[in-house]
Scaffold this active site. Structure first.
Site, mmCIF file in Angstrom:
data_model
loop_
_atom_site.group_PDB
_atom_site.id
_atom_site.type_symbol
_atom_site.label_atom_id
_atom_site.label_comp_id
_atom_site.label_asym_id
_atom_site.label_seq_id
_atom_site.Cartn_x
_atom_site.Cartn_y
_atom_site.Cartn_z
ATOM 1 N N PHE A 94 -42.890 -44.906 -21.772
ATOM 2 C CA PHE A 94 -41.481 -44.585 -21.998
ATOM 3 C C PHE A 94 -40.702 -45.868 -22.272
ATOM 4 O O PHE A 94 -40.839 -46.856 -21.543
ATOM 5 C CB PHE A 94 -40.927 -43.886 -20.756
ATOM 6 N N ASN A 194 -36.699 -43.478 -11.716
ATOM 7 C CA ASN A 194 -36.251 -42.835 -12.947
ATOM 8 C C ASN A 194 -37.333 -41.813 -13.305
ATOM 9 O O ASN A 194 -38.190 -42.074 -14.137
ATOM 10 C CB ASN A 194 -36.067 -43.858 -14.068
ATOM 11 N N PRO A 195 -37.317 -40.651 -12.629
ATOM 12 C CA PRO A 195 -38.397 -39.682 -12.808
ATOM 13 C C PRO A 195 -38.219 -38.868 -14.084
ATOM 14 O O PRO A 195 -37.150 -38.894 -14.705
ATOM 15 C CB PRO A 195 -38.228 -38.788 -11.576
#
Length: 293
Positions: A94, A194-195
């Site tokens: 990500f 920050n899931p």
């Protein structure tokens, strides 16, 4: 050959016409990558109307053409800027966003309040991805003990590479954030995460996210996107000491629902939500109301 100012301005106009959100910034970054220099150097050269070497035009055009197809800027340059760090990123991890810098800042503030320069404070980053938050905490609070965990083996590899390149002493484990760090239960001062939080069935608007970020890092496991965040928060409650702090990023649509869900567990006090630099709800901060037993 046109001067650098003309080349970058032309590329910026093309990127803007294609609907790219930060066309001028992207054009400058691509020019810097093509030249093997920094964005600051490119901007200075633009002011001076410098004409680059002959090979620049072809390299720059190839990069701009790929960006026009919505390949992420960071995949083209292999780097993402995050607070004071430059991180290596690419397929399988990500890409850290500017709004997550606010999340990292809240964790740094919480740790700083517990000790000068975070000395002796234990900070755990659950769902670390590229390692961005954990590495920023260690960079800005060198006295803190910082640990991180990541489920994806590909993203874990990126986090290790970033840690080693930056020379920051962060322990990065491969594993599930909802069961990680059984050796630290009740001993952690700050948990930051920050899931994945995009609701299942929602389709990200930006092609850069939809087509290139790994699904494992995006989707929150339920229609409201909160199943995985709440599972991660439950693990955070086990890891944190009484009075420890949770900092969790969320979607801008979850600025009320995530705090409410945390309050409903009875595990958290002083649950407050914080906006990002655009004014959108972005991260919840909560204090552990009771110690692990």
């Amino acid at each position: 050959m046109s001067d650098l100012h003309t080349a970058v301005r032309g590329a910026s106009a093309r990127l803007e016409a294609a609907g790219i959100r930060s066309p001028e910034t992207d054009a400058v970054e691509l020019a810097a990558f093509a030249l093997g220099t920094t964005a600051g150097d490119v901007r200075r050269a633009m002011v001076l109307r410098t004409t680059p070497d002959a090979g620049f035009a072809a390299a720059f055009e190839a990069l701009v053409s790929e960006r026009l197809t919505r390949v992420p800027l960071q995949h083209l340059t292999g780097r993402a800027h995050f607070r004071g760090l430059t991180l290596a990123v690419g397929p399988g991890v990500f890409v850290p966003r500017p709004e997550t810098e606010v999340t990292a800042g809240l964790a740094i503030d919480a740790a700083s309040a517990m000790g000068r320069q975070g000395d002796g404070v234990v900070v755990v980053d659950l769902c670390t991805g590229s390692g961005a938050i954990a590495l920023a905490v260690k960079d800005e609070l060198p006295g803190a003990e910082v640990l991180a965990v990541e489920l994806s083996d590909l993203a874990h590899g990126w986090a290790l590479a970033n840690r080693d390149h930056l020379g920051l002493d962060v322990e990065v484990r491969l594993g599930d954030a909802t069961t990680a760090f059984d050796d630290l239960e009740g001993e952690v001062d700050v948990v930051v995460s920050n899931p994945p939080y995009i609701p299942v069935g929602a389709v990200p608007v930006d092609p850069e996210v939809r087509d290139h970020d790994p699904a494992l890092a995006l989707y929150g496991g339920s229609a409201d996107g909160l199943a995985i965040p709440l599972a991660v928060a439950a693990r955070a409650a086990v890891l944190l000491r009484e009075g420890g702090v949770l900092v969790m990023e969320h979607a801008d649509s979850q600025g009320a629902s995530l705090p409410a869900a945390l309050r409903a567990t009875g595990l958290w006090g002083d649950v407050l939500d914080h906006a990002d630099l655009t004014g959108r709800p972005r991260a919840t901060v909560a204090v552990r109301a009771g110690a692990h037993r």
